[in-house]
Design an enzyme around this catalytic site. Structure first.
Site, short mmCIF file in Angstrom:
data_model
loop_
_atom_site.label_atom_id
_atom_site.label_comp_id
_atom_site.label_asym_id
_atom_site.label_seq_id
_atom_site.Cartn_x
_atom_site.Cartn_y
_atom_site.Cartn_z
N GLY A 42 0.82 -1.21 0.00
CA GLY A 42 0.00 0.00 0.00
C GLY A 42 0.85 1.25 0.00
O GLY A 42 1.72 1.42 0.86
N GLY A 43 0.60 2.10 -0.97
CA GLY A 43 1.33 3.39 -1.06
C GLY A 43 0.40 4.54 -0.75
O GLY A 43 0.48 5.61 -1.36
N GLY A 44 -0.51 4.32 0.21
CA GLY A 44 -1.39 5.41 0.66
C GLY A 44 -0.71 6.19 1.78
O GLY A 44 0.53 6.23 1.87
N ALA A 46 -0.38 5.71 5.04
CA ALA A 46 0.49 4.96 5.96
C ALA A 46 1.70 4.39 5.23
O ALA A 46 2.84 4.50 5.70
CB ALA A 46 -0.31 3.84 6.63
N CYS A 197 -12.31 8.49 9.04
CA CYS A 197 -12.71 9.84 9.45
C CYS A 197 -14.20 9.94 9.79
O CYS A 197 -15.02 10.40 9.00
CB CYS A 197 -12.38 10.89 8.41
SG CYS A 197 -12.54 12.55 9.13
N CYS A 379 -9.62 14.72 14.46
CA CYS A 379 -10.65 14.96 13.45
C CYS A 379 -11.00 16.45 13.46
O CYS A 379 -11.65 16.92 14.40
CB CYS A 379 -11.88 14.12 13.77
SG CYS A 379 -13.15 14.26 12.52
C1 LIG Z 1 -13.78 12.02 2.81
C2 LIG Z 1 -12.66 11.75 3.74
C3 LIG Z 1 -12.32 12.68 4.69
C4 LIG Z 1 -11.28 12.43 5.58
N1 LIG Z 1 -10.94 13.42 6.48
C5 LIG Z 1 -9.86 13.23 7.27
C6 LIG Z 1 -9.43 14.29 8.14
O1 LIG Z 1 -10.01 15.36 8.18
N2 LIG Z 1 -8.32 14.07 8.90
C7 LIG Z 1 -7.65 12.90 8.85
O2 LIG Z 1 -6.63 12.78 9.54
N3 LIG Z 1 -8.05 11.86 8.07
C8 LIG Z 1 -9.14 12.01 7.27
N4 LIG Z 1 -9.54 11.01 6.43
C9 LIG Z 1 -8.98 9.63 6.60
C10 LIG Z 1 -7.63 9.40 5.95
O3 LIG Z 1 -7.62 9.87 4.64
C11 LIG Z 1 -7.33 7.91 6.00
O4 LIG Z 1 -7.45 7.46 7.33
C12 LIG Z 1 -5.93 7.59 5.51
O5 LIG Z 1 -5.75 8.04 4.19
C13 LIG Z 1 -5.67 6.09 5.60
O6 LIG Z 1 -4.41 5.80 5.10
P1 LIG Z 1 -4.02 4.30 4.68
O7 LIG Z 1 -2.64 4.36 4.19
O8 LIG Z 1 -4.38 3.37 5.76
O9 LIG Z 1 -5.02 3.97 3.48
P2 LIG Z 1 -5.11 4.72 2.01
O10 LIG Z 1 -4.54 6.09 2.17
O11 LIG Z 1 -6.51 4.55 1.64
O12 LIG Z 1 -4.11 3.91 1.14
C14 LIG Z 1 -4.26 2.55 0.84
C15 LIG Z 1 -3.40 2.24 -0.38
O13 LIG Z 1 -3.35 0.82 -0.54
C16 LIG Z 1 -3.49 0.50 -1.89
N5 LIG Z 1 -4.03 -0.85 -2.05
C17 LIG Z 1 -5.32 -1.26 -1.94
N6 LIG Z 1 -5.42 -2.56 -2.22
C18 LIG Z 1 -4.16 -3.00 -2.48
C19 LIG Z 1 -3.61 -4.27 -2.84
N7 LIG Z 1 -4.38 -5.35 -3.01
N8 LIG Z 1 -2.28 -4.36 -3.04
C20 LIG Z 1 -1.49 -3.27 -2.87
N9 LIG Z 1 -1.95 -2.06 -2.55
C21 LIG Z 1 -3.28 -1.92 -2.35
C22 LIG Z 1 -4.42 1.58 -2.45
O14 LIG Z 1 -4.26 1.73 -3.85
C23 LIG Z 1 -3.96 2.82 -1.67
O15 LIG Z 1 -2.96 3.53 -2.36
C24 LIG Z 1 -10.56 11.22 5.50
C25 LIG Z 1 -10.88 10.28 4.51
C26 LIG Z 1 -11.92 10.54 3.65
C27 LIG Z 1 -12.26 9.53 2.56
#
Ligand SMILES: Cc1cc2nc3c(=O)[nH]c(=O)nc-3n(C[C@H](O)[C@H](O)[C@H](O)COP(=O)(O)OP(=O)(O)OC[C@H]3O[C@@H](n4cnc5c(N)ncnc54)[C@H](O)[C@@H]3O)c2cc1C
Length: 445
Positions: A42-44, A46, A197, A379
Protein backbone atom coordinates in the site's frame (compact mmCIF):
# COMPACT_ATOMS: atom_id res chain seq x y z
CA UNK A 1 -2.92 1.95 30.33
CA UNK A 2 -2.34 -1.28 32.27
CA UNK A 3 -4.06 -3.27 29.51
CA UNK A 4 -1.96 -1.50 26.96
CA UNK A 5 1.28 -2.38 28.72
CA UNK A 6 0.21 -5.98 29.33
CA UNK A 7 -0.61 -6.42 25.66
CA UNK A 8 2.71 -5.02 24.57
CA UNK A 9 4.58 -7.15 27.07
CA UNK A 10 3.08 -10.32 25.62
CA UNK A 11 4.04 -9.17 22.18
CA UNK A 12 7.60 -8.44 23.21
CA UNK A 13 7.98 -11.94 24.59
CA UNK A 14 6.84 -13.33 21.26
CA UNK A 15 9.31 -11.08 19.49
CA UNK A 16 12.29 -12.10 21.58
CA UNK A 17 11.39 -15.78 21.38
CA UNK A 18 11.71 -15.66 17.63
CA UNK A 19 15.08 -15.58 15.96
CA UNK A 20 16.54 -12.07 15.93
CA UNK A 21 18.12 -10.74 12.77
CA UNK A 22 20.51 -7.85 12.67
CA UNK A 23 21.38 -5.45 9.89
CA UNK A 24 24.80 -7.09 9.72
CA UNK A 25 23.33 -10.53 9.08
CA UNK A 26 21.21 -9.41 6.16
CA UNK A 27 22.56 -9.27 2.63
CA UNK A 28 21.45 -6.22 0.60
CA UNK A 29 18.59 -6.95 -1.79
CA UNK A 30 19.86 -7.25 -5.36
CA UNK A 31 18.23 -4.68 -7.63
CA UNK A 32 16.89 -7.35 -9.97
CA UNK A 33 15.69 -9.80 -7.32
CA UNK A 34 12.23 -9.81 -5.76
CA UNK A 35 13.60 -10.07 -2.26
CA UNK A 36 13.71 -7.10 0.08
CA UNK A 37 14.53 -6.21 3.65
CA UNK A 38 11.19 -4.44 3.98
CA UNK A 39 8.11 -4.80 1.80
CA UNK A 40 5.32 -2.27 2.28
CA UNK A 41 1.87 -3.17 0.97
CA UNK A 42 0.00 0.00 0.00
CA UNK A 43 1.33 3.39 -1.06
CA UNK A 44 -1.39 5.41 0.66
CA UNK A 45 -0.96 7.65 3.69
CA UNK A 46 0.49 4.96 5.96
CA UNK A 47 2.56 3.13 3.34
CA UNK A 48 4.22 6.26 1.97
CA UNK A 49 4.85 7.78 5.38
CA UNK A 50 6.39 4.60 6.81
CA UNK A 51 8.50 3.82 3.72
CA UNK A 52 9.95 7.29 3.52
CA UNK A 53 10.57 7.51 7.26
CA UNK A 54 12.43 4.18 7.06
CA UNK A 55 14.48 5.40 4.12
CA UNK A 56 15.34 8.65 5.89
CA UNK A 57 16.99 6.73 8.74
CA UNK A 58 19.87 6.14 6.31
CA UNK A 59 19.98 2.46 7.19
CA UNK A 60 18.74 1.20 3.84
CA UNK A 61 20.26 1.18 0.38
CA UNK A 62 18.80 0.99 -3.12
CA UNK A 63 15.80 -1.42 -3.32
CA UNK A 64 16.17 -2.62 0.28
CA UNK A 65 12.63 -1.33 0.74
CA UNK A 66 9.84 -2.12 -1.72
CA UNK A 67 6.36 -0.61 -2.03
CA UNK A 68 3.55 -2.52 -3.71
CA UNK A 69 0.49 -0.62 -4.91
CA UNK A 70 -1.53 -0.89 -8.15
CA UNK A 71 -2.74 2.73 -8.09
CA UNK A 72 -1.73 5.48 -10.50
CA UNK A 73 -2.43 8.27 -8.00
CA UNK A 74 -1.84 8.96 -4.34
CA UNK A 75 -4.76 10.96 -2.91
CA UNK A 76 -4.99 13.39 -0.03
CA UNK A 77 -8.38 12.01 1.01
CA UNK A 78 -9.05 14.46 3.89
CA UNK A 79 -9.21 17.16 1.20
CA UNK A 80 -12.24 15.55 -0.45
CA UNK A 81 -14.43 17.18 2.21
CA UNK A 82 -13.02 20.54 1.11
CA UNK A 83 -13.80 19.62 -2.51
CA UNK A 84 -17.38 18.76 -1.50
CA UNK A 85 -17.58 22.15 0.18
CA UNK A 86 -16.33 23.91 -2.97
CA UNK A 87 -13.06 24.97 -1.33
CA UNK A 88 -10.54 22.90 -3.36
CA UNK A 89 -10.13 21.24 -6.76
CA UNK A 90 -9.82 17.50 -6.47
CA UNK A 91 -7.04 17.36 -9.08
CA UNK A 92 -4.83 19.48 -6.80
CA UNK A 93 -5.09 16.88 -4.02
CA UNK A 94 -3.54 13.96 -5.88
CA UNK A 95 0.04 13.18 -6.75
CA UNK A 96 1.42 10.68 -9.25
CA UNK A 97 2.39 7.66 -7.17
CA UNK A 98 5.35 6.84 -9.42
CA UNK A 99 6.72 10.34 -8.93
CA UNK A 100 6.05 10.33 -5.19
CA UNK A 101 7.90 7.09 -4.49
CA UNK A 102 11.56 7.89 -3.77
CA UNK A 103 13.81 6.42 -6.51
CA UNK A 104 15.75 4.51 -3.83
CA UNK A 105 12.64 2.41 -3.18
CA UNK A 106 11.64 -0.45 -5.42
CA UNK A 107 8.10 0.22 -6.67
CA UNK A 108 5.89 -2.66 -7.78
CA UNK A 109 2.92 -1.00 -9.45
CA UNK A 110 0.87 -4.16 -8.89
CA UNK A 111 -1.85 -5.47 -6.64
CA UNK A 112 -1.10 -7.85 -3.78
CA UNK A 113 -3.24 -10.97 -4.07
CA UNK A 114 -2.18 -13.08 -1.09
CA UNK A 115 0.05 -13.29 1.97
CA UNK A 116 2.11 -16.36 2.94
CA UNK A 117 3.58 -15.23 6.26
CA UNK A 118 5.02 -18.65 7.13
CA UNK A 119 7.30 -18.31 4.09
CA UNK A 120 7.82 -14.53 4.36
CA UNK A 121 6.37 -13.87 0.93
CA UNK A 122 3.50 -12.13 -0.78
CA UNK A 123 2.00 -13.03 -4.12
CA UNK A 124 1.10 -10.29 -6.57
CA UNK A 125 -2.01 -10.58 -8.72
CA UNK A 126 0.23 -11.16 -11.77
CA UNK A 127 1.52 -14.31 -9.99
CA UNK A 128 4.96 -12.93 -9.06
CA UNK A 129 6.21 -13.71 -5.57
CA UNK A 130 8.03 -11.11 -3.48
CA UNK A 131 10.05 -12.09 -0.40
CA UNK A 132 10.56 -9.96 2.65
CA UNK A 133 12.31 -9.93 5.97
CA UNK A 134 9.88 -7.39 7.43
CA UNK A 135 6.39 -6.76 6.07
CA UNK A 136 4.30 -3.62 6.57
CA UNK A 137 0.65 -4.11 5.66
CA UNK A 138 -1.13 -0.83 4.86
CA UNK A 139 -3.63 -1.25 2.01
CA UNK A 140 -6.35 0.83 3.71
CA UNK A 141 -9.99 -0.24 3.63
CA UNK A 142 -12.61 -0.74 0.98
CA UNK A 143 -15.17 2.08 0.65
CA UNK A 144 -17.80 -0.19 -0.80
CA UNK A 145 -20.66 1.67 -2.52
CA UNK A 146 -22.38 -1.65 -3.29
CA UNK A 147 -23.16 -2.05 0.43
CA UNK A 148 -26.08 0.33 -0.15
CA UNK A 149 -28.51 -1.03 -2.71
CA UNK A 150 -29.02 1.44 -5.55
CA UNK A 151 -26.13 3.70 -4.50
CA UNK A 152 -23.68 2.85 -7.34
CA UNK A 153 -26.34 3.63 -9.96
CA UNK A 154 -27.48 6.83 -8.22
CA UNK A 155 -23.88 8.05 -7.91
CA UNK A 156 -23.18 7.31 -11.57
CA UNK A 157 -26.21 9.30 -12.75
CA UNK A 158 -24.87 12.82 -13.40
CA UNK A 159 -28.35 14.31 -12.99
CA UNK A 160 -29.13 12.73 -9.61
CA UNK A 161 -28.82 14.68 -6.39
CA UNK A 162 -27.02 11.74 -4.80
CA UNK A 163 -23.31 12.03 -4.05
CA UNK A 164 -20.54 11.10 -1.64
CA UNK A 165 -17.31 12.81 -0.68
CA UNK A 166 -15.86 9.39 0.19
CA UNK A 167 -14.95 8.71 -3.46
CA UNK A 168 -12.60 10.70 -5.69
CA UNK A 169 -15.02 10.38 -8.62
CA UNK A 170 -17.97 11.95 -6.80
CA UNK A 171 -16.53 14.37 -4.25
CA UNK A 172 -16.98 17.23 -6.74
CA UNK A 173 -20.52 16.08 -7.53
CA UNK A 174 -21.28 16.73 -3.85
CA UNK A 175 -20.22 20.35 -4.32
CA UNK A 176 -22.29 20.78 -7.50
CA UNK A 177 -25.34 19.22 -5.87
CA UNK A 178 -25.11 21.50 -2.83
CA UNK A 179 -24.76 24.60 -5.02
CA UNK A 180 -27.60 23.62 -7.37
CA UNK A 181 -30.02 22.55 -4.64
CA UNK A 182 -32.70 25.15 -3.95
CA UNK A 183 -35.63 23.38 -2.34
CA UNK A 184 -36.65 20.15 -0.61
CA UNK A 185 -35.43 17.55 1.88
CA UNK A 186 -31.68 17.12 2.20
CA UNK A 187 -30.50 13.98 4.00
CA UNK A 188 -26.90 13.37 5.07
CA UNK A 189 -26.04 9.84 6.24
CA UNK A 190 -23.43 8.17 8.43
CA UNK A 191 -23.31 4.35 8.36
CA UNK A 192 -23.19 1.96 11.30
CA UNK A 193 -19.76 0.31 11.66
CA UNK A 194 -16.19 1.54 11.40
CA UNK A 195 -15.43 4.15 8.77
CA UNK A 196 -12.46 6.36 8.00
CA UNK A 197 -12.71 9.84 9.45
CA UNK A 198 -15.91 9.47 11.43
CA UNK A 199 -16.43 13.25 11.38
CA UNK A 200 -16.51 13.66 7.60
CA UNK A 201 -20.17 12.64 7.07
CA UNK A 202 -21.31 15.55 9.19
CA UNK A 203 -18.60 18.02 8.11
CA UNK A 204 -20.13 18.13 4.65
CA UNK A 205 -23.57 18.65 6.21
CA UNK A 206 -22.40 21.60 8.29
CA UNK A 207 -20.80 23.20 5.23
CA UNK A 208 -23.96 22.63 3.16
CA UNK A 209 -26.20 24.07 5.87
CA UNK A 210 -23.97 27.13 6.15
CA UNK A 211 -24.00 27.57 2.36
CA UNK A 212 -27.81 27.33 2.22
CA UNK A 213 -28.16 29.65 5.17
CA UNK A 214 -26.00 32.30 3.48
CA UNK A 215 -27.97 31.81 0.25
CA UNK A 216 -31.25 32.49 2.10
CA UNK A 217 -32.49 28.95 1.51
CA UNK A 218 -32.24 27.74 5.09
CA UNK A 219 -33.00 29.69 8.22
CA UNK A 220 -31.47 28.15 11.35
CA UNK A 221 -34.11 29.89 13.48
CA UNK A 222 -37.13 29.11 11.34
CA UNK A 223 -36.65 25.87 9.42
CA UNK A 224 -40.42 25.43 8.94
CA UNK A 225 -40.55 28.40 6.58
CA UNK A 226 -37.23 27.57 4.86
CA UNK A 227 -37.24 26.09 1.34
CA UNK A 228 -34.74 23.42 2.51
CA UNK A 229 -35.06 20.94 5.37
CA UNK A 230 -32.00 19.09 6.68
CA UNK A 231 -31.77 15.66 8.34
CA UNK A 232 -28.73 13.81 9.67
CA UNK A 233 -29.40 10.05 9.59
CA UNK A 234 -26.71 8.17 11.45
CA UNK A 235 -26.25 4.52 12.32
CA UNK A 236 -24.79 5.68 15.64
CA UNK A 237 -26.75 6.63 18.77
CA UNK A 238 -24.86 9.95 19.11
CA UNK A 239 -23.38 12.68 16.92
CA UNK A 240 -19.74 11.67 17.61
CA UNK A 241 -17.98 8.88 19.51
CA UNK A 242 -16.14 11.13 22.00
CA UNK A 243 -18.53 12.65 24.57
CA UNK A 244 -16.66 15.96 24.91
CA UNK A 245 -17.01 16.80 21.20
CA UNK A 246 -20.35 15.06 20.76
CA UNK A 247 -21.91 17.45 23.27
CA UNK A 248 -20.95 20.49 21.17
CA UNK A 249 -22.10 18.85 17.95
CA UNK A 250 -25.43 17.83 19.45
CA UNK A 251 -25.95 21.40 20.71
CA UNK A 252 -25.10 22.66 17.21
CA UNK A 253 -27.56 20.24 15.65
CA UNK A 254 -30.35 21.51 17.87
CA UNK A 255 -29.34 25.16 17.42
CA UNK A 256 -29.43 24.77 13.64
CA UNK A 257 -32.64 22.76 13.71
CA UNK A 258 -31.19 19.78 11.89
CA UNK A 259 -33.39 16.72 12.34
CA UNK A 260 -31.44 13.92 14.09
CA UNK A 261 -32.31 10.40 12.97
CA UNK A 262 -30.16 8.30 15.29
CA UNK A 263 -29.59 4.58 14.76
CA UNK A 264 -30.83 4.93 11.19
CA UNK A 265 -28.50 2.99 8.90
CA UNK A 266 -28.98 3.62 5.17
CA UNK A 267 -29.30 0.29 3.35
CA UNK A 268 -31.11 1.13 0.12
CA UNK A 269 -31.92 3.95 -2.28
CA UNK A 270 -34.99 3.50 -4.43
CA UNK A 271 -35.67 6.51 -6.66
CA UNK A 272 -36.24 9.38 -4.26
CA UNK A 273 -36.67 7.13 -1.23
CA UNK A 274 -33.97 6.30 1.28
CA UNK A 275 -34.48 3.14 3.30
CA UNK A 276 -32.91 2.77 6.74
CA UNK A 277 -32.36 -0.32 8.88
CA UNK A 278 -33.14 0.05 12.60
CA UNK A 279 -31.56 -1.86 15.49
CA UNK A 280 -33.03 -4.89 17.23
CA UNK A 281 -35.07 -6.08 14.27
CA UNK A 282 -37.30 -2.99 14.25
CA UNK A 283 -39.09 -2.20 10.97
CA UNK A 284 -37.16 -0.34 8.32
CA UNK A 285 -37.85 3.38 7.97
CA UNK A 286 -38.34 5.10 4.61
CA UNK A 287 -37.75 8.78 3.99
CA UNK A 288 -38.25 10.82 0.83
CA UNK A 289 -35.30 12.95 -0.20
CA UNK A 290 -34.49 15.57 -2.80
CA UNK A 291 -30.75 15.63 -2.03
CA UNK A 292 -28.85 12.75 -0.48
CA UNK A 293 -25.27 12.71 0.70
CA UNK A 294 -24.59 9.02 1.33
CA UNK A 295 -21.64 7.43 3.09
CA UNK A 296 -21.03 3.78 2.10
CA UNK A 297 -20.07 1.11 4.57
CA UNK A 298 -16.36 0.34 4.77
CA UNK A 299 -14.32 -2.67 5.72
CA UNK A 300 -11.17 -4.67 5.12
CA UNK A 301 -10.32 -5.91 1.63
CA UNK A 302 -10.95 -9.63 1.03
CA UNK A 303 -7.24 -10.37 0.47
CA UNK A 304 -6.55 -9.14 4.02
CA UNK A 305 -9.73 -10.45 5.63
CA UNK A 306 -9.20 -13.96 4.26
CA UNK A 307 -5.52 -14.10 5.18
CA UNK A 308 -3.68 -15.50 8.18
CA UNK A 309 -2.87 -11.92 9.19
CA UNK A 310 -6.46 -10.93 9.98
CA UNK A 311 -8.30 -10.73 13.28
CA UNK A 312 -11.92 -11.81 13.52
CA UNK A 313 -13.17 -8.58 12.03
CA UNK A 314 -10.75 -8.88 9.11
CA UNK A 315 -8.23 -6.20 10.10
CA UNK A 316 -4.48 -6.83 10.39
CA UNK A 317 -4.15 -8.16 13.92
CA UNK A 318 -1.51 -5.97 15.56
CA UNK A 319 -0.64 -5.06 19.12
CA UNK A 320 -2.28 -1.73 19.89
CA UNK A 321 0.83 -0.18 21.44
CA UNK A 322 3.69 -1.62 19.34
CA UNK A 323 1.98 -2.11 15.93
CA UNK A 324 3.64 -5.52 15.66
CA UNK A 325 1.54 -8.45 14.47
CA UNK A 326 0.31 -10.58 17.34
CA UNK A 327 1.46 -13.83 15.73
CA UNK A 328 4.01 -12.99 13.01
CA UNK A 329 6.73 -10.92 14.66
CA UNK A 330 8.12 -9.57 11.37
CA UNK A 331 4.74 -8.23 10.25
CA UNK A 332 3.50 -4.70 11.07
CA UNK A 333 0.50 -2.59 10.27
CA UNK A 334 -0.66 1.02 10.50
CA UNK A 335 -3.52 3.05 9.12
CA UNK A 336 -7.04 2.03 8.18
CA UNK A 337 -6.25 -1.67 7.53
CA UNK A 338 -4.88 -2.22 11.02
CA UNK A 339 -6.84 -3.55 14.00
CA UNK A 340 -5.78 -0.52 16.10
CA UNK A 341 -8.91 0.39 18.08
CA UNK A 342 -8.87 4.09 17.30
CA UNK A 343 -10.53 6.39 14.80
CA UNK A 344 -9.11 5.76 11.31
CA UNK A 345 -7.46 9.01 10.19
CA UNK A 346 -4.35 10.36 8.52
CA UNK A 347 -3.65 12.21 11.75
CA UNK A 348 -3.51 8.87 13.59
CA UNK A 349 -0.88 7.74 11.10
CA UNK A 350 1.35 10.69 12.05
CA UNK A 351 1.61 9.13 15.51
CA UNK A 352 1.62 5.48 14.39
CA UNK A 353 4.37 5.72 11.76
CA UNK A 354 7.28 6.71 14.05
CA UNK A 355 6.38 3.89 16.49
CA UNK A 356 6.18 1.33 13.69
CA UNK A 357 9.47 2.52 12.17
CA UNK A 358 11.28 2.49 15.50
CA UNK A 359 10.01 -0.97 16.45
CA UNK A 360 10.72 -2.45 13.04
CA UNK A 361 14.32 -1.22 13.29
CA UNK A 362 14.60 -2.50 16.85
CA UNK A 363 13.37 -5.87 15.70
CA UNK A 364 15.94 -5.94 12.88
CA UNK A 365 18.63 -5.17 15.44
CA UNK A 366 17.46 -7.94 17.75
CA UNK A 367 16.13 -5.52 20.36
CA UNK A 368 12.80 -5.71 22.17
CA UNK A 369 9.98 -3.65 20.73
CA UNK A 370 8.54 -0.76 22.74
CA UNK A 371 4.99 0.24 23.58
CA UNK A 372 4.82 3.66 21.95
CA UNK A 373 1.37 4.29 20.47
CA UNK A 374 -1.43 5.56 22.70
CA UNK A 375 -4.19 5.65 20.08
CA UNK A 376 -3.71 9.34 19.17
CA UNK A 377 -6.04 10.45 16.40
CA UNK A 378 -7.64 13.69 15.33
CA UNK A 379 -10.65 14.96 13.45
CA UNK A 380 -10.90 18.61 12.40
CA UNK A 381 -14.68 19.07 12.26
CA UNK A 382 -15.70 21.85 9.91
CA UNK A 383 -18.83 23.33 11.49
CA UNK A 384 -19.23 26.21 9.01
CA UNK A 385 -17.17 28.14 6.45
CA UNK A 386 -14.52 29.73 8.66
CA UNK A 387 -14.72 27.51 11.76
CA UNK A 388 -13.44 24.11 12.87
CA UNK A 389 -13.79 22.11 16.09
CA UNK A 390 -10.49 20.28 16.50
CA UNK A 391 -11.17 16.88 18.10
CA UNK A 392 -7.95 15.16 19.23
CA UNK A 393 -8.07 12.07 21.40
CA UNK A 394 -6.42 8.76 22.24
CA UNK A 395 -7.59 5.26 23.15
CA UNK A 396 -10.77 5.22 25.16
CA UNK A 397 -11.93 8.50 23.63
CA UNK A 398 -9.78 10.46 26.10
CA UNK A 399 -8.99 13.97 24.76
CA UNK A 400 -5.31 14.55 23.96
CA UNK A 401 -5.25 18.09 22.69
CA UNK A 402 -2.28 19.88 21.13
CA UNK A 403 -3.65 23.38 21.71
CA UNK A 404 -5.70 22.62 24.82
CA UNK A 405 -3.84 25.22 26.89
CA UNK A 406 -4.61 27.96 24.39
CA UNK A 407 -8.12 27.12 23.24
CA UNK A 408 -11.14 25.08 24.20
CA UNK A 409 -10.80 22.70 21.26
CA UNK A 410 -14.48 21.71 21.52
CA UNK A 411 -15.43 25.27 20.57
CA UNK A 412 -15.31 25.84 16.81
CA UNK A 413 -12.46 28.23 16.05
CA UNK A 414 -11.22 30.25 13.07
CA UNK A 415 -7.52 29.33 13.52
CA UNK A 416 -8.33 25.62 13.27
CA UNK A 417 -10.23 26.31 10.04
CA UNK A 418 -7.04 27.53 8.36
CA UNK A 419 -5.13 24.55 9.75
CA UNK A 420 -7.66 22.23 8.10
CA UNK A 421 -8.09 24.16 4.85
CA UNK A 422 -4.54 25.31 4.12
CA UNK A 423 -1.88 23.99 6.49
CA UNK A 424 -2.77 20.27 6.66
CA UNK A 425 -3.01 19.77 2.85
CA UNK A 426 0.31 21.57 2.39
CA UNK A 427 2.18 19.77 5.14
CA UNK A 428 0.75 16.41 4.05
CA UNK A 429 1.75 16.70 0.40
CA UNK A 430 5.15 18.29 0.99
CA UNK A 431 6.30 16.68 4.22
CA UNK A 432 4.16 13.88 5.66
CA UNK A 433 4.17 11.48 2.72
CA UNK A 434 7.88 12.23 2.28
CA UNK A 435 8.54 11.03 5.82
CA UNK A 436 9.17 14.47 7.30
CA UNK A 437 6.09 15.28 9.39
CA UNK A 438 5.28 13.85 12.79
CA UNK A 439 1.89 15.48 13.39
CA UNK A 440 1.73 17.15 16.82
CA UNK A 441 5.47 16.37 17.24
CA UNK A 442 6.20 18.68 14.30
CA UNK A 443 8.69 18.36 11.46
CA UNK A 444 11.07 15.38 11.31
CA UNK A 445 14.65 16.26 10.46
C1 LIG B 1 -13.78 12.02 2.81
C2 LIG B 1 -12.66 11.75 3.74
C3 LIG B 1 -12.32 12.68 4.69
C4 LIG B 1 -11.28 12.43 5.58
N1 LIG B 1 -10.94 13.42 6.48
C5 LIG B 1 -9.86 13.23 7.27
C6 LIG B 1 -9.43 14.29 8.14
O1 LIG B 1 -10.01 15.36 8.18
N2 LIG B 1 -8.32 14.07 8.90
C7 LIG B 1 -7.65 12.90 8.85
O2 LIG B 1 -6.63 12.78 9.54
N3 LIG B 1 -8.05 11.86 8.07
C8 LIG B 1 -9.14 12.01 7.27
N4 LIG B 1 -9.54 11.01 6.43
C9 LIG B 1 -8.98 9.63 6.60
C10 LIG B 1 -7.63 9.40 5.95
O3 LIG B 1 -7.62 9.87 4.64
C11 LIG B 1 -7.33 7.91 6.00
O4 LIG B 1 -7.45 7.46 7.33
C12 LIG B 1 -5.93 7.59 5.51
O5 LIG B 1 -5.75 8.04 4.19
C13 LIG B 1 -5.67 6.09 5.60
O6 LIG B 1 -4.41 5.80 5.10
P1 LIG B 1 -4.02 4.30 4.68
O7 LIG B 1 -2.64 4.36 4.19
O8 LIG B 1 -4.38 3.37 5.76
O9 LIG B 1 -5.02 3.97 3.48
P2 LIG B 1 -5.11 4.72 2.01
O10 LIG B 1 -4.54 6.09 2.17
O11 LIG B 1 -6.51 4.55 1.64
O12 LIG B 1 -4.11 3.91 1.14
C14 LIG B 1 -4.26 2.56 0.84
C15 LIG B 1 -3.40 2.24 -0.38
O13 LIG B 1 -3.35 0.82 -0.54
C16 LIG B 1 -3.49 0.50 -1.89
N5 LIG B 1 -4.03 -0.85 -2.05
C17 LIG B 1 -5.32 -1.26 -1.94
N6 LIG B 1 -5.42 -2.56 -2.22
C18 LIG B 1 -4.16 -3.00 -2.48
C19 LIG B 1 -3.61 -4.27 -2.84
N7 LIG B 1 -4.38 -5.35 -3.01
N8 LIG B 1 -2.28 -4.36 -3.04
C20 LIG B 1 -1.49 -3.27 -2.87
N9 LIG B 1 -1.95 -2.06 -2.55
C21 LIG B 1 -3.28 -1.92 -2.35
C22 LIG B 1 -4.42 1.58 -2.45
O14 LIG B 1 -4.26 1.73 -3.85
C23 LIG B 1 -3.96 2.82 -1.67
O15 LIG B 1 -2.96 3.53 -2.36
C24 LIG B 1 -10.56 11.22 5.50
C25 LIG B 1 -10.88 10.28 4.51
C26 LIG B 1 -11.92 10.54 3.65
C27 LIG B 1 -12.26 9.53 2.56
Amino acid sequence: MATLLRASGACQKAASAAQARTFASVAPAAASSRSHKVVVVGGGTAGMTVSHQLLRTGKFTQDDIAIVDPAEWHHYQPGWTLVGGGLKNKEDLRQSLTELVDPKLKFYNEQVGAFTPEENLITLSNGDKVNYEQLVVAPGINVDTSTIKGLPEALADPKSFVSTIFKYDTCDKASRNIKDFKKGNAIFTHPAGAIKCAGAPQKIMWLASDHWQRAGLYNYNDPASSPINISFATGLPVMFGVPKYSATLEALRKERNVEGLFQHDLVEINGDTAIFARPDGADKVTKKFDLLHAVPKMGPYAFVKNSALADQAGYVDVDQATLQHKKYVNVWSAGDASSLPTSKTAAAITAQAPVLVSNLLRRMNGQEVEAGYDGYTSCPLLTEYGKVLLAEFKYGGVPKETFGRLFDQATPNRAFYYLKKDFFPWVYQNYMVKGRWGGPSGFIR
